[in-house]
Write a protein that holds these residues in place. Structure first.
Motif: not given
Lengths: 445, 445
Positions: B371-377
């Motif tokens: 997921a985007g931005h290292g998973g945080m999205d």
């Protein structure tokens, strides 16, 4: 100081006019013969550090030493004698005995390393007696005190140097070199501060402070109880002021200051000595972190953090940022657009320290080795002595001392008024517009 | 919202009273059956990112998509179809067509990823039509806009979630965990910011911006020309607000803001396109670095830096400091008194990230992967969907959206008035004193 005169002309003119400096007994014969005759007021930890370092030099004499503690004077005298010099006269007769030291006619300058609240009185007395005042940081704790220093220096024609050693830190000077070579582009923002866990200094031994305690706990802790502000700005702001040409084409215009709640010292006392210890009831005025933001005439902003009451590793938190590059001391890195090998990626600062080592450090690294605080103590003492020998203004002058030290009372006022912006006095009376940068350009001092 | 009601009661009461949320077509049958029917307003870079990520879930439907650009809607529709879902209805008929999307009766919520100045109008329209508003950051650019969001949510009974992904960054959540376990002691000071060199975003391609340019350069650059303030506070302040229980026992009380001169963007244009390029004549309002200091009701202070116009590596500059320990993201370190092995010495944060990994990350790391931005999205979208499915207030609610976003207009006012302190509106009308912290306590979302 007359308009249009630069510092050097000012001191020479003062000397020519038969003012205080000219009456000093040291006559310049030649570089090798010149000596600086120094008196020391305050020979506790810091003063003894200065003394020990200066005794390594051949161009100084120490005719007099003053401290309210006789054993401190005895220890200092012994150091002087051990260095092969005559035993200095000791002044230990109470808090005002320094006045008898400064009027001696065998002194050129006085090194002042006493509790903060004595700095102005001692530096003023020294200047009035025609002696260069070398004063530890901060130079003053009030706005009036800053003006007293400036007015006295101008009226007597005698210089006052702030002994701010961090201006001479090796990496700090390398960054000055990098900045002057244009690698950062135009500077827009700087950060600095004093992030030093002082709990074991403020309480020593145990949770004790005040009379009977050890070292700075005797007097420094009182400032944390009574005052809320940026109490110790100069280690951070000194280097930044040199980077930004403060008082020399630029000046500090205004600041806001905001303080966190005060929790760290009380927490420390309770953990060390329990809730029932009398010191656990003290209400500390000083916020654990005080953040000050300064606006400069040329449009830069500077953030200064004071942070001495909680556990954290030591850091002066330098960050210098321009249109082309940035130095970030917090992670030991630098980034220069077009030069750093990887875009948007920090480079370790180490290689820059070598490549941009300041000429003063290249020249004096050997002399500085073993001096206090990583060698920088050598340079600040060196500058004081060389300025005296040459009868010129020191590189960190009375206007610097005032502009850097006045941050403290201004921040106290700002905090007391809910972070209202406070204007800086212009101690140069407009001459900041015409003065030229002068710090650490030559290879001499 | 009536006094004494907590968020959950509020939404349940609203639903029971037959208000907008209760009329939403989704009926809760059981966890496995629940679905969130989502409309998307704005499917440029960021909106498409949300869409792609959400299409990986089985519990969402996408009946409608809106963008002023037809090709953006076509691309989004294709993504939906490729995921095995029916082709969504497209809304591309000008800037106001989103109003036709929000009134559809087959939607539970709307994801808004449009230029900042449209967020309030779209979120308000969505809430008035009974749809959960999930709005990208910042939620609003004016004080009135923040109030519009709050008032609309209270009047309609429909929630508004700020899609602030950084609250879910893995290390940020681990620090939340560490903090809640008391390892930092009592927090006194935090720092954060948005230090992101956006020059290639603001000008794309070359030195172009505005209509005809690419991506955010179409609209975002205008904010740098016209506005001087902390334009993008939420990535930094969101996590800090969770750490400090803002709106839940604490609140932001006032701020000061100070801006440096604006030099970086012009320097960039001149170097890229020469002094004679018409864009080289633009006077940018936005200072290259804007420093804001916020005072909280419980006595903490927070420094926020906005820093997007000069070359430097990306950082949100987190620092969280208490009476017992400190996290310093700038050098990737932590120090906990009594636990860190060496006194006054940083420890790498890595081992803490493992030991204090947040339960949500432990549970969902696999889903978040990629997921985007290292998973945080993943997590922020997850929280929005799960809140809709449960018909409860989202973990980042309209009061958070307002309190975090209002920093921008307050900082603009402070700067315009020479860094004068500005009071924060209390969007909760006093309920911050009674609200309990609620972010990321469970293992669900």
């Amino acid at each position: 100081m007359k308009e249009g005169m630069n510092r050097r002309e000012f001191v020479k003119a003062s000397a020519a006019a038969g003012l205080a400096v000219a009456t000093a007994p040291n006559i310049v014969k030649g570089v090798d013969d010149r000596k600086a005759k120094l008196g020391f007021i305050g020979v506790g930890g810091r003063g003894t550090g200065h003394l020990s370092l200066l005794l390594r030099r051949k161009d100084i004499e120490v005719p007099a030493v003053c401290d309210i503690k006789k054993d401190a004077v005895d220890r200092a005298s012994e150091l002087v004698v051990k260095s092969g010099r005559p035993k200095p006269t000791g002044y230990t007769n109470g808090e005002e005995d320094f006045r008898n030291l400064v009027v001696r006619d065998d002194l050129d300058g006085v090194v002042i390393s006493t509790p903060w609240e004595w700095h102005v009185a001692m530096a003023v007395a020294a200047m009035k007696a025609g002696k260069y005042a070398g004063v530890e940081v901060p130079a003053a704790t009030t706005i009036d005190g800053c003006w007293d220093l400036v007015n006295t220096s101008e009226q007597t024609g005698v210089p006052c140097m702030l002994l701010e050693n961090v201006c001479y830190r090796r990496d700090v000077m390398a960054v000055l070199n990098i900045l002057r070579q244009g690698l950062f582009g135009e500077i827009v923002h700087c950060e600095c501060g004093y992030r030093h866990d002082l709990r074991e200094v403020k309480f020593n031994p145990g949770v004790q402070f005040g009379p009977g305690a050890n070292g700075e706990a005797v007097w420094r802790t009182a400032h944390s109880i009574k005052r809320n502000g940026e109490l110790y700005p100069t280690h951070g702001i000194g280097p930044i002021a040199e980077y930004l040409d403060i008082n020399r084409g630029n000046r500090f215009v205004s600041l806001t200051s905001t303080a966190s709640k005060a929790r760290g010292l009380r927490d420390y006392i309770i953990r060390k000595a329990g809730e029932n210890h009398p010191n656990a009831k003290i209400e500390f005025a000083l916020g654990d972190v005080v953040t000050t933001v300064i606006k400069c005439a040329n449009g830069e902003i500077v953030t200064v953090n004071h942070d001495t009451n909680t556990p954290h590793p030591y850091s002066l938190g330098f960050r210098v940022q321009g249109t082309r590059g940035i130095w970030n001391d917090v992670n030991g890195s630098i980034y220069i657009e077009g030069r750093s090998p990887k875009e948007h990626t920090w480079e370790p600062f180490d290689s820059y320290l070598k490549e941009f080592d300041h000429p003063l450090w290249k020249k004096y690294a050997e002399e500085a080795a073993g001096a206090g605080h990583g060698g920088m103590d050598f340079f600040v003492a060196h500058a004081f002595v060389e300025s005296i020998k040459r009868k010129v203004q020191p590189p960190i002058d009375v206007y610097d001392a005032a502009a850097w030290s006045v941050i403290t009372p201004l921040s106290e006022q700002s905090i007391a008024q809910g972070s209202t912006p406070m204007p800086f006095p212009d101690f140069t009376d407009g001459r900041w517009m015409y003065n030229k940068p002068s710090f650490a350009f030559g290879e001499e001092y």
